[in-house]
Design an enzyme around this catalytic site. Structure first.
Site, PDB file in Angstrom:
ATOM      1  N   LYS A 174      12.737  27.421  50.463  1.00  0.00           N
ATOM      2  CA  LYS A 174      13.944  26.609  50.606  1.00  0.00           C
ATOM      3  C   LYS A 174      14.209  25.903  49.288  1.00  0.00           C
ATOM      4  O   LYS A 174      13.279  25.460  48.605  1.00  0.00           O
ATOM      5  CB  LYS A 174      13.784  25.569  51.725  1.00  0.00           C
ATOM      6  CG  LYS A 174      14.937  24.579  51.824  1.00  0.00           C
ATOM      7  CD  LYS A 174      14.649  23.446  52.798  1.00  0.00           C
ATOM      8  CE  LYS A 174      15.749  22.387  52.741  1.00  0.00           C
ATOM      9  NZ  LYS A 174      15.496  21.245  53.640  1.00  0.00           N
ATOM     10  N   GLU A 212      19.625   8.766  55.736  1.00  0.00           N
ATOM     11  CA  GLU A 212      18.215   9.193  55.755  1.00  0.00           C
ATOM     12  C   GLU A 212      17.285   8.087  55.284  1.00  0.00           C
ATOM     13  O   GLU A 212      17.339   7.666  54.122  1.00  0.00           O
ATOM     14  CB  GLU A 212      18.027  10.437  54.881  1.00  0.00           C
ATOM     15  CG  GLU A 212      16.666  11.081  55.041  1.00  0.00           C
ATOM     16  CD  GLU A 212      16.697  12.580  54.845  1.00  0.00           C
ATOM     17  OE1 GLU A 212      15.631  13.210  54.957  1.00  0.00           O
ATOM     18  OE2 GLU A 212      17.783  13.129  54.597  1.00  0.00           O
ATOM     19  N   GLU A 245      15.300  25.156  58.167  1.00  0.00           N
ATOM     20  CA  GLU A 245      15.443  24.165  57.104  1.00  0.00           C
ATOM     21  C   GLU A 245      14.841  22.835  57.528  1.00  0.00           C
ATOM     22  O   GLU A 245      14.138  22.165  56.757  1.00  0.00           O
ATOM     23  CB  GLU A 245      16.927  23.993  56.759  1.00  0.00           C
ATOM     24  CG  GLU A 245      17.201  22.948  55.693  1.00  0.00           C
ATOM     25  CD  GLU A 245      18.694  22.685  55.510  1.00  0.00           C
ATOM     26  OE1 GLU A 245      19.024  21.671  54.876  1.00  0.00           O
ATOM     27  OE2 GLU A 245      19.517  23.471  56.017  1.00  0.00           O
ATOM     28  N   GLU A 301      30.157  22.567  53.222  1.00  0.00           N
ATOM     29  CA  GLU A 301      29.271  21.486  53.641  1.00  0.00           C
ATOM     30  C   GLU A 301      29.164  20.413  52.561  1.00  0.00           C
ATOM     31  O   GLU A 301      29.165  19.209  52.850  1.00  0.00           O
ATOM     32  CB  GLU A 301      27.881  22.034  53.970  1.00  0.00           C
ATOM     33  CG  GLU A 301      26.895  20.961  54.421  1.00  0.00           C
ATOM     34  CD  GLU A 301      25.522  21.520  54.737  1.00  0.00           C
ATOM     35  OE1 GLU A 301      24.517  20.870  54.361  1.00  0.00           O
ATOM     36  OE2 GLU A 301      25.450  22.606  55.350  1.00  0.00           O
TER      37      GLU A 301
END
Length: 428
Positions: free
Chosen positions: A186, A231, A275, A413
């Site tokens: 990733k 986050e 992910e 996105e």
């Protein structure tokens, strides 16, 4: 030929801090002074509670691989010799340092810890004000009053940063090929956008817009870095540790029924679940050496934000040692949510493909008190105000790329993730 002697270390400031309880001051962001530079305004607000600060009683700037360690040592030494009278005694009272850290050790942006002259906080119905001075001086009482309304940006123009949208999509395609070839699992690729207004930006306007539109995120400002992150990298409070991991994103449509269907689709998406799993694993592995017990949920939930929805997992633990919140943040950075996995290889791919210095974007941002308690988020949905040209701000957005990623979808996105700052810069 002899080398120049090393510069002597700067003397540590002798802080004097006084915290007293006050009546509810109302909207905390409204208290920020109009005449302060963006670099001297601090914020950490969520759902109306948190802290704001202004002025500089002390500050330190560090760079390089040991930027976390040297900043931590500076704060430990400064807080250890501070003269403190704290009538409230809660996390965030007494002397507090707000900080932001560069994503990469090679970035000239480095790291900053800033101790404001005034901090105003509110938590669980209790409000306080802390005044802080240096050089052993008794701090003057702070007068809290709402300031003139913030000024909206004017004549705002946007321009591509290091890469155009098309070039960034090509970079995503290149990353997907490397992943499919087995080089890496990733990679998180970021892009930047340059924004210029006709007059210096009023950081209070940005903070107010972000806090009102994205109340369930952490609205932050440290040393000119301003944003609203969903986050939470780590919270340390009275021996407990908590982290919220986000990875896997889908854009909202504004239609509630359709968005519920999209949320269900996100929760079943193998690409997004893959992910997310990488990100959760990286955080749990980093925290485990510091905890005697941990709770890692088996499946994520869907976090609904005004512009996007994320797969989210809350990890909690009981600390086994006395490490500070900043040391915990260092151990977690960079997580797979902002870099990729394996970390070293993902970072090399980022260097090859992004063609930019992220600065403090995607690095830890937050605060720490004199006891080591604090909260550190990941600097997402944000922009860095140019210290030399305060009419300019650089915006950032990033996306997690895995084997099933589509470049056009990832570009869309990234545009969704730029919306919070675009909205904050609007004057409507």
């Amino acid at each position: 030929m002899t080398s120049e002697p090393a510069a002597p270390p700067s003397p540590l400031p002798l802080l004097v801090a006084r915290t007293r309880q006050v009546a509810d001051p109302g909207d905390l962001i409204d208290l920020l002074p109009r005449d302060a530079a963006p670099q001297d305004l601090m914020s950490w607000i969520r759902d109306g509670d948190g802290m704001v600060g202004w002025g500089r009683a002390a500050a330190v700037h560090t760079t390089g691989r040991d930027r976390f360690e040297r900043a931590s040592r500076w704060w430990r030494d400064v807080a250890g010799r501070a003269v403190v009278r704290d009538d409230v005694r809660r996390p965030g009272t007494g002397p507090v340092a707000f900080g932001s850290f560069a994503f990469r050790s090679t970035s000239a942006a480095g790291a900053s810890l800033v101790v404001p002259q005034v901090v105003v906080g509110r938590r669980d119905g209790v409000s306080w004000v802390t005044t802080i001075s240096s050089a052993g001086e008794i701090p003057a009482p702070a007068r809290l009053s709402a300031q003139p309304a913030p000024v909206a940006p004017t004549d705002v123009t946007y321009a591509d940063g290091a890469l155009t949208g098309a070039q960034w999509s090509e970079a995503v395609d290149a990353a997907v090929r490397r992943i499919q070839g087995g080089d890496v699992d990733k990679v998180v690729l970021a892009r930047d956008v340059d924004v210029v207004a006709s007059a210096p930006l009023d950081a209070r306007w940005l903070l107010s817009r972000l806090a009102s539109s994205y109340a369930n995120t952490w609205t932050f400002a440290v040393d000119g870095l301003t944003g609203a992150t969903p986050e939470l990298l780590v919270r340390r409070e009275k021996g407990l540790v908590h982290s919220r991991i986000l990875a896997g994103t889908i854009r909202r449509t504004g239609d509630d029924e359709h968005d519920l269907a999209l949320a269900a689709k996100l929760a079943r998406s193998s690409k997004d679940l893959e992910e997310h799993e990488y990100a959760v694993r990286s955080v749990a592995d980093a925290l485990r050496p510091h905890c005697r017990s941990m709770n890692v949920p088996e499946a994520p939930f869907v976090l609904h934000l005004p512009n996007v929805m994320h797969l989210a997992t809350d990890v909690a633990g009981v600390l086994a040692d006395e490490v500070s919140s900043l040391t915990l943040a260092e151990s977690l950075h960079p997580s797979a949510a902002v870099c990729g996995t394996p970390t070293v290889t993902a970072a090399e791919v980022i260097d090859d493909l992004e063609r930019m210095d992220r600065g403090r974007y995607a690095g830890p941002v937050g605060w720490m008190d004199g006891n080591g308690d604090g909260e550190w988020g990941i600097a997402l949905r944000c922009g860095q105000v140019d210290a030399e040209n305060p009419s300019r701000i650089r915006l950032f957005a990033g996306c997690g790329i895995v084997a099933g990623s589509d470049p056009d979808a990832e570009l869309a996105e990234s545009e969704a993730k730029l919306l919070p700052m675009r909205h904050a810069l609007a004057d409507d």
